[in-house]
Motif scaffolding. Sequence first.
Motif, PDB file in Angstrom:
ATOM      1  N   ASP A  27      44.655  79.623 -15.509  1.00  0.00           N
ATOM      2  CA  ASP A  27      44.157  80.380 -16.606  1.00  0.00           C
ATOM      3  C   ASP A  27      43.506  79.406 -17.403  1.00  0.00           C
ATOM      4  OD1 ASP A  27      43.633  82.523 -18.345  1.00  0.00           O
ATOM      5  OD2 ASP A  27      45.298  81.561 -19.553  1.00  0.00           O
ATOM      6  N   CYS A  28      42.513  79.647 -18.627  1.00  0.00           N
ATOM      7  CA  CYS A  28      42.066  78.829 -19.308  1.00  0.00           C
ATOM      8  C   CYS A  28      42.624  78.889 -20.760  1.00  0.00           C
ATOM      9  CB  CYS A  28      40.452  78.708 -19.491  1.00  0.00           C
ATOM     10  SG  CYS A  28      39.716  77.933 -17.883  1.00  0.00           S
ATOM     11  N   ASP A  29      42.122  79.849 -21.657  1.00  0.00           N
ATOM     12  CA  ASP A  29      42.818  80.029 -22.806  1.00  0.00           C
ATOM     13  C   ASP A  29      44.237  80.307 -22.878  1.00  0.00           C
ATOM     14  OD1 ASP A  29      41.257  79.914 -25.603  1.00  0.00           O
ATOM     15  OD2 ASP A  29      42.577  81.477 -25.740  1.00  0.00           O
ATOM     16  N   VAL A  59      40.368  79.873 -13.867  1.00  0.00           N
ATOM     17  CA  VAL A  59      40.268  81.419 -13.356  1.00  0.00           C
ATOM     18  C   VAL A  59      40.180  81.825 -14.887  1.00  0.00           C
ATOM     19  CG1 VAL A  59      40.883  83.590 -12.049  1.00  0.00           C
ATOM     20  CG2 VAL A  59      41.528  81.274 -11.266  1.00  0.00           C
ATOM     21  N   THR A  60      39.116  82.212 -15.415  1.00  0.00           N
ATOM     22  CA  THR A  60      39.169  82.893 -16.812  1.00  0.00           C
ATOM     23  C   THR A  60      38.510  84.211 -17.036  1.00  0.00           C
ATOM     24  OG1 THR A  60      38.293  82.277 -18.999  1.00  0.00           O
ATOM     25  CG2 THR A  60      37.088  81.454 -17.295  1.00  0.00           C
ATOM     26  N   ASN A  61      39.099  85.000 -17.612  1.00  0.00           N
ATOM     27  CA  ASN A  61      38.481  86.179 -18.005  1.00  0.00           C
ATOM     28  C   ASN A  61      37.484  86.435 -19.006  1.00  0.00           C
ATOM     29  OD1 ASN A  61      39.867  87.805 -15.976  1.00  0.00           O
ATOM     30  ND2 ASN A  61      41.142  88.832 -17.641  1.00  0.00           N
ATOM     31  N   ASN A  62      37.022  85.275 -19.690  1.00  0.00           N
ATOM     32  CA  ASN A  62      36.337  84.852 -20.718  1.00  0.00           C
ATOM     33  C   ASN A  62      34.891  84.914 -19.820  1.00  0.00           C
ATOM     34  OD1 ASN A  62      34.411  84.426 -22.814  1.00  0.00           O
ATOM     35  ND2 ASN A  62      36.042  82.940 -23.897  1.00  0.00           N
ATOM     36  N   SER A  63      34.083  86.294 -20.326  1.00  0.00           N
ATOM     37  CA  SER A  63      32.691  86.310 -19.603  1.00  0.00           C
ATOM     38  C   SER A  63      31.672  85.905 -20.529  1.00  0.00           C
ATOM     39  CB  SER A  63      32.650  87.616 -19.532  1.00  0.00           C
ATOM     40  OG  SER A  63      32.554  88.530 -20.701  1.00  0.00           O
ATOM     41  N   THR A  64      31.842  85.250 -21.561  1.00  0.00           N
ATOM     42  CA  THR A  64      30.899  84.978 -22.720  1.00  0.00           C
ATOM     43  C   THR A  64      29.908  83.751 -22.345  1.00  0.00           C
ATOM     44  OG1 THR A  64      32.152  83.771 -24.201  1.00  0.00           O
ATOM     45  CG2 THR A  64      32.172  85.945 -24.269  1.00  0.00           C
ATOM     46  N   HIS A 154      32.654  91.015 -22.888  1.00  0.00           N
ATOM     47  CA  HIS A 154      32.751  90.964 -24.252  1.00  0.00           C
ATOM     48  C   HIS A 154      31.350  90.904 -25.061  1.00  0.00           C
ATOM     49  CE1 HIS A 154      35.025  89.343 -27.752  1.00  0.00           C
ATOM     50  NE2 HIS A 154      34.081  88.836 -28.127  1.00  0.00           N
ATOM     51  N   ASP A 183      40.904  92.796 -20.749  1.00  0.00           N
ATOM     52  CA  ASP A 183      41.708  92.350 -21.949  1.00  0.00           C
ATOM     53  C   ASP A 183      41.770  92.864 -23.103  1.00  0.00           C
ATOM     54  OD1 ASP A 183      42.088  90.355 -19.791  1.00  0.00           O
ATOM     55  OD2 ASP A 183      41.437  88.506 -21.178  1.00  0.00           O
ATOM     56  N   HIS A 186      42.573  89.168 -28.098  1.00  0.00           N
ATOM     57  CA  HIS A 186      42.493  87.771 -27.719  1.00  0.00           C
ATOM     58  C   HIS A 186      43.128  87.203 -29.325  1.00  0.00           C
ATOM     59  CE1 HIS A 186      40.659  88.147 -24.043  1.00  0.00           C
ATOM     60  NE2 HIS A 186      39.630  88.709 -24.509  1.00  0.00           N
ATOM     61  N   LEU A 194      40.813  89.092 -31.687  1.00  0.00           N
ATOM     62  CA  LEU A 194      39.458  89.561 -31.507  1.00  0.00           C
ATOM     63  C   LEU A 194      39.886  90.749 -30.629  1.00  0.00           C
ATOM     64  CD1 LEU A 194      36.721  88.036 -32.298  1.00  0.00           C
ATOM     65  CD2 LEU A 194      37.077  86.891 -29.902  1.00  0.00           C
ATOM     66  N   LYS A 217      40.885  89.042 -13.586  1.00  0.00           N
ATOM     67  CA  LYS A 217      42.217  89.345 -13.598  1.00  0.00           C
ATOM     68  C   LYS A 217      42.772  90.575 -14.312  1.00  0.00           C
ATOM     69  CE  LYS A 217      42.474  85.521 -15.703  1.00  0.00           C
ATOM     70  NZ  LYS A 217      42.974  84.317 -16.758  1.00  0.00           N
ATOM     71  N   ASP A 243      49.138  82.252 -19.081  1.00  0.00           N
ATOM     72  CA  ASP A 243      49.734  82.678 -20.390  1.00  0.00           C
ATOM     73  C   ASP A 243      49.907  84.031 -20.795  1.00  0.00           C
ATOM     74  OD1 ASP A 243      47.001  82.835 -21.131  1.00  0.00           O
ATOM     75  OD2 ASP A 243      47.839  83.027 -23.324  1.00  0.00           O
TER      76      ASP A 243
HETATM   77  N1  PLP Z   1      37.591  86.756 -23.103  1.00  0.00           N
HETATM   78  C1  PLP Z   1      37.186  86.399 -24.357  1.00  0.00           C
HETATM   79  C2  PLP Z   1      36.094  86.979 -25.197  1.00  0.00           C
HETATM   80  C3  PLP Z   1      38.229  85.190 -24.696  1.00  0.00           C
HETATM   81  O1  PLP Z   1      37.689  85.014 -26.109  1.00  0.00           O
HETATM   82  C4  PLP Z   1      39.156  84.946 -24.318  1.00  0.00           C
HETATM   83  C5  PLP Z   1      40.036  83.971 -24.804  1.00  0.00           C
HETATM   84  O2  PLP Z   1      39.784  83.533 -25.589  1.00  0.00           O
HETATM   85  C6  PLP Z   1      39.392  85.446 -22.721  1.00  0.00           C
HETATM   86  C7  PLP Z   1      38.496  86.437 -22.371  1.00  0.00           C
HETATM   87  C8  PLP Z   1      40.536  85.174 -22.152  1.00  0.00           C
HETATM   88  O3  PLP Z   1      40.444  83.792 -21.389  1.00  0.00           O
HETATM   89  P1  PLP Z   1      41.384  83.458 -20.442  1.00  0.00           P
HETATM   90  O4  PLP Z   1      41.347  84.309 -19.160  1.00  0.00           O
HETATM   91  O5  PLP Z   1      40.932  82.100 -20.093  1.00  0.00           O
HETATM   92  O6  PLP Z   1      42.559  83.259 -21.141  1.00  0.00           O
END
Ligand code: PLP
Length: 304
Positions: A27-29, A59-64, A154, A183, A186, A194, A217, A243
Amino acid sequence: FGFKGCQKIRGPQIRSLLEAKDFFLFDCDGVIWHGENAITGAAKVVNALIRHGKNVVFVTNNSTRPRENYVHKFSRLGFTDVMLEQIFSSSYCSALYLRDVVKICGQVFVIGCEGLRRELQEAGIPCLEETDDPDATIYDCALAPDVKAVLVGHDDKLTFLKLAKASCYLKDPDCLFLATDNDPWHPLSSGRILPGSGSLTAALEVASGRKATVIGKPSRFMFECISSQFRGVDPAQCLMVGDRLETDMLFGSNCGLDTMLTLTGVSQIEEAQEYRNSDLSTNHSLVPDYVVDTIADFLPAFEE
Ligand code: PLP
Ligand code: CA
């Protein structure tokens, strides 16, 4: 391993786990970085795993952001060997889902950031162009006749009009309802939070009376994307490091992977222990197999 089961592991146990696995999903963040700051030692760990011939994916859920932005971010933060092919974001996987699973014909109405649109465009998926007059309302705006999916990610520019239009498109039962991730929120470094895409999806679920299909995820689809692009991935050879119990650990369990919680992010070990001690068996899928304080704890394993 005798030491499996929501336990903090150290030195020799980490070394034998790293030797036993050949595919690492991070995972990233909260694991690799906090926003713009790399977790201390994380770059050394990732670089060392790659140098030792291990497969590493993110593998990150961050779609931005589009995947290219992640390549630059990795390099900026000192992860020198990370390539585009190693990055699986919920926006990229959403594009693959629309292209390869649904084989969408028609347009997609997107609630999300520019990065999500970019991934869809790269996959050749037409997105509805938003050209709303800021004073327009749902009473006087046009709706496109060929919207075949609503995709929610997001969106820091969300407006009531976008929610209203999405609700109207979802009245058509043939229009798919997808979410990049679910999610709830955050953490920000200031102690503030957020709201996550899950909170936007929830609003639309209420308005439409429908349930979104989640791509990110903990859904298995992201692992299917990885398996389709890396030949012969064996779940038994994988370690999912994250995490957040409700996304990362559940994702690992859903995909048959061993899981590791790192304590540099959202979830605490006490929450994992509560899930472990719970009578509800579905809670057990959120319990990590292993726990470390930080992935920097891997570093001694690479020393001779
Ligand atoms: N989406 C957004 C907009 C975020 O800012 C974050 C984390 O900062 C995530 C998803 C979650 O990312 P990850 O799956 O890497 O923890
Ligand atoms: Ca995370």
